[in-house]
Design a protein around this motif. Structure first.
Motif, PDB file in Angstrom:
ATOM      1  N   ARG A  31       0.934  -1.219   0.111  1.00  0.00           N
ATOM      2  CA  ARG A  31      -0.072   0.073   0.107  1.00  0.00           C
ATOM      3  C   ARG A  31       0.786   1.296   0.123  1.00  0.00           C
ATOM      4  NH1 ARG A  31      -5.249   0.393   2.627  1.00  0.00           N
ATOM      5  NH2 ARG A  31      -5.858   2.355   2.439  1.00  0.00           N
ATOM      6  N   ILE A  32       0.564   2.132  -0.736  1.00  0.00           N
ATOM      7  CA  ILE A  32       1.310   3.381  -0.641  1.00  0.00           C
ATOM      8  C   ILE A  32       0.201   4.581  -0.527  1.00  0.00           C
ATOM      9  CG2 ILE A  32       1.051   3.862  -3.245  1.00  0.00           C
ATOM     10  CD1 ILE A  32       3.627   5.233  -3.340  1.00  0.00           C
ATOM     11  N   SER A  33       0.544   5.520   0.365  1.00  0.00           N
ATOM     12  CA  SER A  33      -0.187   6.909   0.440  1.00  0.00           C
ATOM     13  C   SER A  33       0.692   8.197   0.247  1.00  0.00           C
ATOM     14  CB  SER A  33      -0.814   6.761   1.942  1.00  0.00           C
ATOM     15  OG  SER A  33      -1.548   7.799   2.207  1.00  0.00           O
ATOM     16  N   LEU A  34       0.007   9.151  -0.646  1.00  0.00           N
ATOM     17  CA  LEU A  34       0.604  10.227  -0.909  1.00  0.00           C
ATOM     18  C   LEU A  34      -0.201  11.269  -0.248  1.00  0.00           C
ATOM     19  CD1 LEU A  34       1.222   9.666  -4.724  1.00  0.00           C
ATOM     20  CD2 LEU A  34       3.001   9.394  -2.798  1.00  0.00           C
ATOM     21  N   ASN A  35       0.391  11.987   0.383  1.00  0.00           N
ATOM     22  CA  ASN A  35      -0.169  13.162   1.212  1.00  0.00           C
ATOM     23  C   ASN A  35       0.363  14.500   1.093  1.00  0.00           C
ATOM     24  OD1 ASN A  35      -2.138  11.605   2.990  1.00  0.00           O
ATOM     25  ND2 ASN A  35      -0.142  10.568   3.650  1.00  0.00           N
ATOM     26  N   ALA A  36      -0.433  15.674   1.137  1.00  0.00           N
ATOM     27  CA  ALA A  36       0.112  17.013   1.170  1.00  0.00           C
ATOM     28  C   ALA A  36      -0.702  17.730   2.300  1.00  0.00           C
ATOM     29  CB  ALA A  36      -0.176  17.599  -0.322  1.00  0.00           C
ATOM     30  N   GLU A  37       0.087  18.491   3.159  1.00  0.00           N
ATOM     31  CA  GLU A  37      -0.578  19.446   4.022  1.00  0.00           C
ATOM     32  C   GLU A  37      -0.901  20.567   3.400  1.00  0.00           C
ATOM     33  OE1 GLU A  37       2.134  20.045   7.531  1.00  0.00           O
ATOM     34  OE2 GLU A  37       2.190  18.095   7.981  1.00  0.00           O
ATOM     35  N   LEU A  44     -10.483  37.267   7.058  1.00  0.00           N
ATOM     36  CA  LEU A  44     -11.843  38.205   6.929  1.00  0.00           C
ATOM     37  C   LEU A  44     -12.048  38.712   5.900  1.00  0.00           C
ATOM     38  CD1 LEU A  44     -11.416  40.456  10.642  1.00  0.00           C
ATOM     39  CD2 LEU A  44     -12.723  38.196  10.088  1.00  0.00           C
ATOM     40  N   GLU A  45     -11.183  38.860   4.932  1.00  0.00           N
ATOM     41  CA  GLU A  45     -11.511  39.471   3.540  1.00  0.00           C
ATOM     42  C   GLU A  45     -11.715  38.216   2.585  1.00  0.00           C
ATOM     43  OE1 GLU A  45      -7.763  41.314   3.669  1.00  0.00           O
ATOM     44  OE2 GLU A  45      -8.688  43.060   4.910  1.00  0.00           O
ATOM     45  N   SER A  46     -11.608  37.143   2.894  1.00  0.00           N
ATOM     46  CA  SER A  46     -11.794  35.837   2.007  1.00  0.00           C
ATOM     47  C   SER A  46     -13.198  35.768   1.482  1.00  0.00           C
ATOM     48  CB  SER A  46     -11.816  34.688   2.819  1.00  0.00           C
ATOM     49  OG  SER A  46     -10.322  34.681   3.272  1.00  0.00           O
ATOM     50  N   ALA A  47     -13.384  36.027   0.175  1.00  0.00           N
ATOM     51  CA  ALA A  47     -14.661  35.939  -0.547  1.00  0.00           C
ATOM     52  C   ALA A  47     -15.702  35.056  -0.012  1.00  0.00           C
ATOM     53  CB  ALA A  47     -14.465  35.813  -1.919  1.00  0.00           C
ATOM     54  N   GLY A  48     -16.969  35.443   0.631  1.00  0.00           N
ATOM     55  CA  GLY A  48     -17.957  34.569   0.891  1.00  0.00           C
ATOM     56  C   GLY A  48     -17.446  33.915   2.211  1.00  0.00           C
ATOM     57  N   GLY A  49     -16.312  34.176   2.817  1.00  0.00           N
ATOM     58  CA  GLY A  49     -16.010  33.479   4.011  1.00  0.00           C
ATOM     59  C   GLY A  49     -15.346  32.132   3.766  1.00  0.00           C
ATOM     60  N   TRP A  50     -15.208  31.839   2.376  1.00  0.00           N
ATOM     61  CA  TRP A  50     -14.519  30.554   2.075  1.00  0.00           C
ATOM     62  C   TRP A  50     -13.326  30.323   2.426  1.00  0.00           C
ATOM     63  CZ3 TRP A  50     -17.266  26.362   0.234  1.00  0.00           C
ATOM     64  CH2 TRP A  50     -18.713  26.713  -0.077  1.00  0.00           C
ATOM     65  N   ARG A  51     -12.642  29.288   2.675  1.00  0.00           N
ATOM     66  CA  ARG A  51     -11.383  28.841   2.925  1.00  0.00           C
ATOM     67  C   ARG A  51     -10.427  29.301   1.747  1.00  0.00           C
ATOM     68  NH1 ARG A  51      -9.270  23.074   4.657  1.00  0.00           N
ATOM     69  NH2 ARG A  51     -10.086  22.718   2.448  1.00  0.00           N
ATOM     70  N   GLU A  52      -9.526  29.891   2.184  1.00  0.00           N
ATOM     71  CA  GLU A  52      -8.307  29.765   0.912  1.00  0.00           C
ATOM     72  C   GLU A  52      -7.281  29.129   1.302  1.00  0.00           C
ATOM     73  OE1 GLU A  52      -7.746  33.882  -0.581  1.00  0.00           O
ATOM     74  OE2 GLU A  52      -9.282  34.417   0.627  1.00  0.00           O
ATOM     75  N   LEU A  53      -6.593  28.546   0.534  1.00  0.00           N
ATOM     76  CA  LEU A  53      -5.312  27.716   0.624  1.00  0.00           C
ATOM     77  C   LEU A  53      -3.804  28.306  -0.080  1.00  0.00           C
ATOM     78  CD1 LEU A  53      -6.577  24.020   0.483  1.00  0.00           C
ATOM     79  CD2 LEU A  53      -6.250  25.442   2.630  1.00  0.00           C
ATOM     80  N   LEU A  54      -2.884  28.375   0.416  1.00  0.00           N
ATOM     81  CA  LEU A  54      -1.889  28.864  -0.374  1.00  0.00           C
ATOM     82  C   LEU A  54      -1.113  27.649  -0.828  1.00  0.00           C
ATOM     83  CD1 LEU A  54       0.345  30.993  -0.424  1.00  0.00           C
ATOM     84  CD2 LEU A  54       1.570  30.152   1.338  1.00  0.00           C
TER      85      LEU A  54
END
Length: 138
Positions: A31-37, A44-54
């Motif tokens: 088994r192999i598992s690939l992950n990315a944090e 507070l300025e994120s559109a519509g309160g949606w989460r933003e990821l870098l």
């Protein structure tokens, strides 16, 4: 795409440190598992309160595991050597009909088991220890 045989997912160990890869003998399951944090940059300025990821940030990891029966003293000995020395040699994972993942891994656990009326078995767990390369089948 057609289904692939599970037995074609192979874990290969660099036996000499010089790129001589040998399939870990006796494996029955791999088994192999690939992950990315993710790195959350929501404000507070994120559109519509949606989460933003870098994008492109965070830690990437891969983990491997395999289990099987003893068939080959050489690969068993090499796995024990890697574990006890704390080495991080290159391993290869052959993913059927996709390609090969290669890079340094550390063996984080080796487990041995057996019943009085059955075969001796083992389980390996590995964690990525550096950058990995993926070579797709052409």
């Amino acid at each position: 795409m057609a289904a692939q045989n599970g037995k074609d997912l192979l874990l290969k160990i660099d036996m000499t440190g010089g790129g001589q890869f040998t399939t870990a003998a006796g494996l029955r399951a791999t088994r192999i598992s690939l992950n990315a944090e993710t790195v959350d940059v929501t404000s507070l300025e994120s559109a519509g309160g949606w989460r933003e990821l870098l994008g492109g940030a965070g830690v990437k990891t891969a983990s491997l595991s395999g289990s099987g029966v003893f068939k080959d003293a050489d690969t068993d000995e090499r796995a024990r050597q890697i574990f006890f020395a704390g080495e991080t040699p290159d391993f290869q994972v052959v993913i059927p009909d996709f390609g090969t993942l290669e890079g340094p891994f550390q063996i984080t656990s080796i487990e041995y088991a057996g019943n009085h009326n059955g075969e001796a078995t083992y389980e390996l767990s590995l964690a990525s220890a550096g950058a990995l390369d993926f070579v797709a089948l052409t």
